[in-house]
Enzyme design. Structure first.
Site, mmCIF file in Angstrom:
data_model
loop_
_atom_site.group_PDB
_atom_site.id
_atom_site.type_symbol
_atom_site.label_atom_id
_atom_site.label_comp_id
_atom_site.label_asym_id
_atom_site.label_seq_id
_atom_site.Cartn_x
_atom_site.Cartn_y
_atom_site.Cartn_z
ATOM 1 N N HIS A 173 0.870 -1.174 0.000
ATOM 2 C CA HIS A 173 0.000 0.000 0.000
ATOM 3 C C HIS A 173 0.910 1.228 0.000
ATOM 4 O O HIS A 173 1.152 1.801 -1.042
ATOM 5 C CB HIS A 173 -0.926 -0.015 1.225
ATOM 6 N N HIS A 208 -2.184 0.919 7.965
ATOM 7 C CA HIS A 208 -3.615 0.925 7.605
ATOM 8 C C HIS A 208 -4.192 -0.480 7.540
ATOM 9 O O HIS A 208 -5.151 -0.728 6.820
ATOM 10 C CB HIS A 208 -3.830 1.656 6.274
HETATM 11 S S1 FES Z 1 1.077 1.020 4.317
HETATM 12 FE FE1 FES Z 1 0.381 -0.935 4.822
HETATM 13 S S2 FES Z 1 -1.759 -0.715 4.837
HETATM 14 FE FE2 FES Z 1 -1.074 1.258 4.313
#
Ligand code: FES
Ligand code: SF4
Lengths: 892, 195
Positions: free
Chosen positions: B122, B144
């Site tokens: 992500h 997140h």
């Molecule tokens: S950086 Fe891992 S869920 Fe956003």
């Protein structure tokens, strides 16, 4: 459409330092994160480098966490001014609002994949108008297709009346479009056969909020973070409004907020709250009202209510009777309260009623809802128990569809009263509102002609026309469907699909000529024989409404293909900029409507571009929560267009309602109903408006109405629907990785790999009893789907119940069957199954009854039931490429 | 007067400050036996074939190193072992684990040995030390909450990642496990071999 074979690219082109940078916002969920589009020509083979001065981000690669990394899914190639261009689309890494820290969900994060690229799975975008000839859709010119639609529209309206022309449309896909569509349908045609994508008739989604005086979208995102206790009903924002969770609520929780979730399924947000001192109220579908009122009762019994707030901000007998200032006989409120079942004389009267209802005792609520009594009690304490020093927790309340589409009127009345007594609703961090689904892109270009609705019962106010029963009964001769599946998103979907087929393709009069006159003759014969003509306006060919039933297809241009305005869940209005060419001759919906309207002889549709539409509609936002008329006034002063003024505001936009100061500067509104806000002492200047809702509630007196929420209006339906024998509840909703009907996601290889088919979560115990394992292909069947044959029939108040309608013979039964891949999990309550709500070919909504809420006219979509049987193994059970059967509640 | 109200985030941090606060924790165990080094060769490829802009340009084709990672017999059930690959640069931290269940891309007699990169796809949160033996997963990412299914090529279970977790391709030679490539782009990088 895409296959599930996602092979990730191993490198990505970075935008060069001189790439164009265009601001926009995400097309998907209510949050509306800010985005930047980086665009540069393919010609010349220029790409950015890994040094900060060699790329448009000004960052060295590898970038730091949260940096401007470009995942392969964030790049695409589009046509811009007819030339191939690279686009890289990233959440705005400099965002001041909404998606602070440049965050995004998976949905929006990969929005570059939405863009039309004939070499990718988006290649089947509609690129030309089409007419069905010999059963096949053939490309024609705009002029030809619009001509036929206009001729047929005029014919149907002349011969069968305006209500024979039905318009079923999205409510959200940008202001310019919704304004044009409603101006056409409601003002020009003036049909009562009109509604939006998510409801059978044009009614309020949250009747209880409306009665209490709460705006659905009063709060600011920061309020959800700053609440000390937050009750979230019927949604997990992590799954469905991601950034509202990760940038706001999650930070609140890290700061000590107690988040209480009420829903039957445990996903990551719920699990995270539980891990951090919050609570999961694992409620059985449809029983929310009992839990809410049990919490309220504990609060009242202990005297924990916010007495000061109630004294100042709750209507007494006289205040409640003053209605909504719309005339006492013709308000939705009045129509409901004729039975005296909701209205109170104020807090004491309400409390007396509450304490007198045995169903709201803690024991009963716990028993029926299946939620542990200790947890209900704890929730009451977290929400309202004063601390030792006498101070109160700042409590907020958020609701969404799992809650308000389960017992629409009852649940929204009950939660409003609970919100009021804990002091939620009018102060920073103490708010009540919807979490939201789609973004807010609706502006009305005409009023709903309620007086033309035939749905009128003796002694009752007219109801907005129920377009589903009306169409099922054969009264819709021409259906104009814009950007919605209609069928799968309504209830009893399979029965509806069969009837649509009968009225369209099942009719003997089918086009077998390309001659204009012959086509019109055939379609006239169709409607004269009781059939229906379907016009479908969309970006893809939707099954079955477009693919199987439509006679005429209008291809629409969408996000990124035109300049559009839209607001988000905190009323923040931004310009969604055009950055590439729409496919083929696809046109924005406002253009299609304008040209159709002109051909039908209506005036007021002479717009040259979307800014023209925006400048016309601005004045119709006055007094609404997204009032931005003053932005237009400011733009005029500065010699700019309205769109230009919004373009300058970039991803910040401005929160409605907007006020303009004497020097021409603009000021937005952080939250509505803000009783702590000090307005300028000299009052509004020039054409500014000070709407009451800025500092007061939406009632005649500006105070809240506290209302009763009887269980008995819903309990007979709930008892009837309740699973019998081997049945289980089968409720539905979204999953994080997939947006809406999957219109874009079914064209994203990675998402298709993750969710290739519809799926059903079933609790481990329930699965074991039925011999079901993860990866099994199962059949979900309901052999008693109830549907109302006609609008609610009745005179006496006792008729307005499921039992009453059964007695009147107004309920018919059908069967429904949907297949799915089983996901056996600990993360759903025993006795409850959960599906994705809108898979085109496996529609969960088929399993719920097409029975409207008696009071509001909404469906209770979440009240599905099914028997589940294994029919074999899915291909995903023993292969590793697609799907995952791991639970969705892992948070540490 | 501001056009909008500037809302401070709870932490009051800018994105870059926040990024620093969540930067990778140091990995405790590293055993690096670099067997092969990255090799770069230059070949010609045609850009925009069939168009007036078509032209031959040199392309950099880099090869993944072949690197010894661990001995199969040393891998204890459900105990991840950390290693760097394809280089020692940013986001080169990976884990290898014997999970006891057959997995996509797994090696060994039970095809249950897999290796994955630790950087969340992500926005680069570190998945270090987040292996779950009961669900055979990595995560939740501390930023997140993304989680990844290690039996299914690192596919996202729940969360926000833009793609699966990069899987390290493994080869078994006798008892020796070698890393030979990566499937999927590592977070933060433009190309996997540009650490
Ligand atoms: S950086 Fe891992 S869920 Fe956003
Ligand atoms: S949270 Fe919603 S608005 Fe934000 S990126 Fe995701 S889908 Fe788009």
């Amino acid at each position: 459409m895409s296959t599930p074979y996602y092979i990730p690219d191993q490198n990505v082109p970075l935008p060069p330092a001189d790439a164009d940078v265009i601001t926009t916002a995400c097309d998907y969920c209510i949050v509306a994160c800010g985005y930047k589009v980086y665009r540069w020509p393919v010609k010349g083979n220029k790409v950015g480098g890994e040094k900060a001065d060699q790329n448009a981000f000004g960052e060295d690669f590898p970038v730091a966490p949260l940096g401007s990394w470009v995942a392969p899914n964030q790049h695409n190639i589009v046509l811009h001014d007819g030339e191939p261009h690279h686009v890289v689309i990233l959440p705005d890494k400099d965002a001041h609002f909404v998606n602070t820290e440049g965050d995004s969900s998976l949905r929006g994060g990969c929005i570059a994949q939405k863009c039309y690229n004939p070499e990718r799975p988006t290649r089947d975008r509609l690129t030309a108008p089409m007419i069905r000839i010999y059963g096949m859709l053939q490309p024609v010119t705009w002029d030809f297709a619009l001509d036929i639609a206009a001729e047929m529209g005029k014919y149907v309206i002349d011969k069968y009346g305006t209500n024979a022309y039905g318009v079923k449309t999205y409510s959200y896909q940008f202001m310019e479009n919704t304004y044009a569509i409603t101006k056409y349908a409601l003002r020009s045609i003036n049909t009562a056969n009109f509604t939006f994508h998510d409801t059978p008739s044009d009614v309020s989604s949250t009747p209880g909020f409306r009665d209490a005086g709460f705006d659905n979208f009063g709060p600011a995102y920061e309020d959800w973070m700053n609440a000390e206790t937050l009750l979230i009903c019927g949604t997990d924002p992590y799954e469905t409004k991601t950034i509202l969770f990760t940038q706001w609520i999650m930070k609140g929780i890290q700061n000590g907020q107690k988040a209480i979730f009420m829903l039957p399924r445990k996903t990551a947000g719920v699990a995270y709250a539980e891990q951090n001192g919050g609570l999961w109220l694992d409620v059985t579908p449809g029983t929310d009202l009992l839990v809410v009122n049990a919490i309220a009762r504990i609060i009242v019994e202990n005297g924990w209510q916010d007495k000061e707030w109630i004294k100042n901000w709750v209507n007494d007998k006289w205040g409640s009777s003053s209605g909504f200032g719309q005339g006492t006989r013709n308000t939705p409120w009045q129509w409901r309260t004729t039975w005296g079942k909701f209205q109170t004389k104020g807090f004491d009267d309400w409390a007396k009623w509450l304490l007198a209802q045995d169903e709201f005792t803690l024991e009963n609520a716990a028993k029926v809802s299946g939620v542990d009594a200790a947890k209900i009690r704890l929730a009451a304490e977290m929400m309202a128990k004063p601390r030792d020093d006498g101070s109160r927790p700042k409590t907020s309340v958020m609701i969404e569809k799992g809650f308000y589409w389960s017992n629409n009127t009852g649940n929204t009345q009950a939660i409003s009263a609970l919100g009021i007594i804990v002091g939620a609703g009018g102060r920073p961090g103490q708010v009540i509102g919807r979490a939201g689904g789609h973004q807010r892109g609706g502006v009305r270009g005409g009023g709903y002609p309620r007086n033309k609705s035939p749905m009128k019962l003796p002694g009752r106010r007219r109801r907005a026309l129920d377009t589903d029963t009306w169409t099922m009964a054969g009264h819709t001769r021409m259906a104009h469907v814009i950007g919605t599946t209609w069928i799968q998103s309504m209830l009893g979907s399979q029965q509806m699909s069969a009837r649509f087929h009968e009225l369209t393709r099942g009719n003997p009069h089918q086009i077998q000529s390309i001659n204009r006159e012959k086509i019109i003759e055939t379609l006239k014969a169709r409607v004269d024989s009781g059939g229906m003509v379907v016009v479908n306006q969309d970006i893809y060919l939707v099954d079955p409404i477009g693919n199987q039933f439509a006679d005429i297809i209008f291809p629409a241009a969408t996000w990124g293909e035109e300049d559009f305005l839209r607001a988000n869940g905190e009323r923040r209005i931004r310009l969604y900029q055009k950055f590439y060419d729409a496919p083929g001759v696809a046109k924005p919906d406002w253009w299609i409507i304008a040209n159709l309207a002109k051909k039908m002889g209506f005036s007021g549709f002479d717009w040259e571009n979307s800014n023209d539409v925006a400048e016309e509609l601005a004045k119709f936002t006055r007094g609404s929560r997204k009032d931005f008329n003053m932005v237009k006034v400011a733009a005029r002063r500065e010699g700019k267009t309205l769109h230009q003024k919004f373009r300058e505001m970039g991803t910040n936009g401005i929160q409605g309602p907007v006020y303009m100061h004497k020097d021409g500067s603009l000021e937005g509104t952080i939250r509505l109903h803000d009783t702590t806000r000090k307005l300028l002492p000299d009052g509004p200047t020039a054409v500014n408006m000070y709407n009451k809702k800025l500092t007061h509630f939406n009632s005649q007196t500006g105070k809240c109405n506290i209302q009763k929420s009887p269980w008995s209006l819903f309990s007979d339906y709930w008892e009837w629907m309740k699973p019998k024998g081997d049945e289980l509840w089968c409720t539905s909703g979204r999953a994080n990785e997939r947006w809406q009907s999957g219109f874009d996601d079914t064209r994203r290889p990675y998402i298709v790999q993750r969710w290739p088919d519809n799926w059903v979560e079933i609790n481990t115990e329930d699965a074991k009893k039925r011999g079901i394992e993860s990866g099994d292909m199962v059949l979900l069947s309901n052999d008693r789907v109830p549907s109302l044959k006609d609008t609610t029939l009745g005179v006496e108040s006792s008729d307005f119940s499921f039992t009453g309608q059964l007695a009147k013979g107004n309920v018919e039964f059908s069967e429904a069957a949907v297949t799915a891949v089983a996901m056996v999990t600990r993360a759903v309550k025993p006795g409850v199954m959960y599906m994705d709500f809108l898979h085109s070919s496996q529609p969960a909504n088929a399993l719920a009854g097409r029975v409207v809420d008696w009071i509001s006219g909404n469906y209770n979509y979440k009240m599905g039931i099914a028997k589940i049987t294994k029919i074999g193994e899915s291909p995903y059970k023993n292969t590793f490429r697609s799907m995952s059967f791991a639970p969705r509640d892992i948070v540490i | 007067m501001n056009m909008s109200q500037d809302v401070k985030t709870q932490s009051g941090m800018t994105r870059k400050q926040a990024a620093k606060a969540v930067g990778h924790k140091c990995l405790v165990s590293r055993r690096n036996f670099l067997i092969g080094a990255g090799v770069t060769t230059t070949i010609m490829i045609t850009l925009n074939p069939g168009t007036p802009q078509a032209r031959e340009v040199p392309a950099q084709i880099s090869e993944y190193p072949r690197k010894f990672v661990a001995k199969l017999s040393d891998l204890k059930l459900n105990e991840p072992f950390d290693f760097n690959y394809p280089d020692e640069g940013e986001y080169s931290e990976n884990m290898i684990v014997r999970m006891g269940v057959t997995a996509g891309g797994g090696i060994g007699p039970d095809q249950d040995v897999v290796a994955f990169n630790y950087a969340c796809t992500h926005q680069g949160g570190s998945l270090y030390d987040s292996y779950k033996a009961d669900t055979k997963s990595l995560g939740a990412c501390p930023l997140h909450l993304s989680t990844y299914d290690l039996t299914r090529h690192g596919i996202l279970i729940s969360g926000q990642a833009y793609q699966s977790l990069p899987q390290i391709l493994l080869e078994l030679e006798g008892d020796d496990i070698y890393a030979t490539g990566i499937f999927g782009l590592i977070f933060g990088r433009k190309e996997n071999l540009h650490g």
